[in-house]
Design an enzyme around this catalytic site. Structure first.
Site, PDB file in Angstrom:
ATOM      1  CE1 TYR A 225      -2.712   3.070   0.629  1.00 21.02           C
ATOM      2  CE2 TYR A 225      -3.525   2.294   3.043  1.00 21.02           C
ATOM      3  CZ  TYR A 225      -3.445   2.964   1.642  1.00 21.02           C
ATOM      4  OH  TYR A 225      -4.760   4.182   1.661  1.00 21.02           O
TER       5      TYR A 225
ATOM      6  CE  LYS B 114      -5.905   1.822  -1.949  1.00 21.24           C
ATOM      7  NZ  LYS B 114      -6.607   2.527  -0.501  1.00 21.24           N
TER       8      LYS B 114
END
Length: 289
Positions: A133, A161
């Site tokens: 992330y 992400k």
């Protein structure tokens, strides 16, 4: 793991307790109304970093119980306490989550070797796939293409992400790692991300606007850029107003107008005042949210 994921909102009461019935309603809203492909559970939009470990586990339990195997589930387990991150990763894995995700370590100026150790430790302890992330605006961690290359040497790190506005880096990642999963994290730049070749996206506004996001993504992939931009423009009109009011309390207020027990944000975040709630009603009516 490709597709569109809602960054799941979590409803709280005024004492900061999870409204479990409301959480189930929000999950059903995402599945049955917004028709998303999956949920990103306990990310920023779930106010994860304001919750204790037991609350995070309960959210993981409810999301899996309510969604079952109907959609994909990604568990965000990142924490400054690596022991907690591993504990959460093991817990989500035991529930049957399809993959884990973890925000890059933040606050302290971690070296890249420390960041790599963090990801590898979670993977080794859980055995689950990992999605990095990357959100530099909140963590201050800017990973380079060379560092992504080094992280991706671990085959269990299946993707990222990507919540950043650096589309040059996004293009470089896409070209260098065609087999890795790239999920865009900026709702307001979905069309640009789709054109750049991402495999999907994760968005907080998809809780209320997932159907428009689907149209944007599919039209862009089909090469119908003009039509995709029309919907992105309208979407960004919505996002602009949501951001001006405060993203998380506003999204919850929109859901509340639908009869969903969306609760309030967890303190010290601030709820909307009466004027804000009136503006939400106008927003819902204008854009048929």
């Amino acid at each position: 793991m490709k597709g569109l994921y809602s960054a799941l909102l979590v409803p709280f009461d005024n004492e900061g307790n999870i409204i479990e019935s409301g959480l189930r309603q929000i999950i059903r809203q995402n599945i049955d109304v917004q028709n998303i492909d999956g949920l990103y559970v306990n990310g920023s939009s779930g106010e994860n970093f304001l919750m204790n470990t037991d609350q995070k586990k309960r959210v993981f339990e409810i999301a899996k119980d309510e969604a079952g195997n109907d959609i994909k589930l990604i568990a965000q387990v990142g924490a400054l306490d690596l022991t907690e991150a591993i504990e959460l990763g093991k817990f989500a894995t035991s529930l049957g989550y399809d993959a884990l995700s973890a925000v890059t370590p933040f606050y302290y100026p971690f070296s890249f070797e420390e960041i790599k150790y963090y990801y590898n430790a979670i993977i080794e302890a859980t055995g689950n796939d990992m999605i990095i992330y990357s959100i530099p605006a909140l963590t201050g961690v800017n990973l380079s293409i060379q560092q992504f290359d080094e992280l991706f040497e671990n085959k269990k790190i299946i993707g990222v992400k990507y919540t950043a506005a650096d589309f040059f880096l996004l293009e470089r990642i896409r070209k260098a790692f065609p087999d890795k999963l790239i999920l865009s994290g900026f709702d307001e730049m979905l069309i640009q991300a789709a054109v750049s070749g991402v495999d999907g996206a994760i968005g907080s506004t998809y809780n209320i606007n997932g159907r428009r996001a689907r149209q944007i993504f599919e039209l862009a992939k089909q090469g119908n850029i003009e039509e995709a931009y029309k919907i992105q423009h309208e979407t960004n009109d919505i996002i602009e107003q949501v951001l001006a009011l405060g993203i998380y309390p506003t999204l919850k207020a929109v859901l509340s107008t639908k009869g969903i027990e969306a609760g309030v944000v967890k303190r010290p975040l601030s709820p909307l005042n009466d004027d804000g709630l009136e503006q939400v009603k106008l927003l819902v009516s204008k854009y048929n949210l």
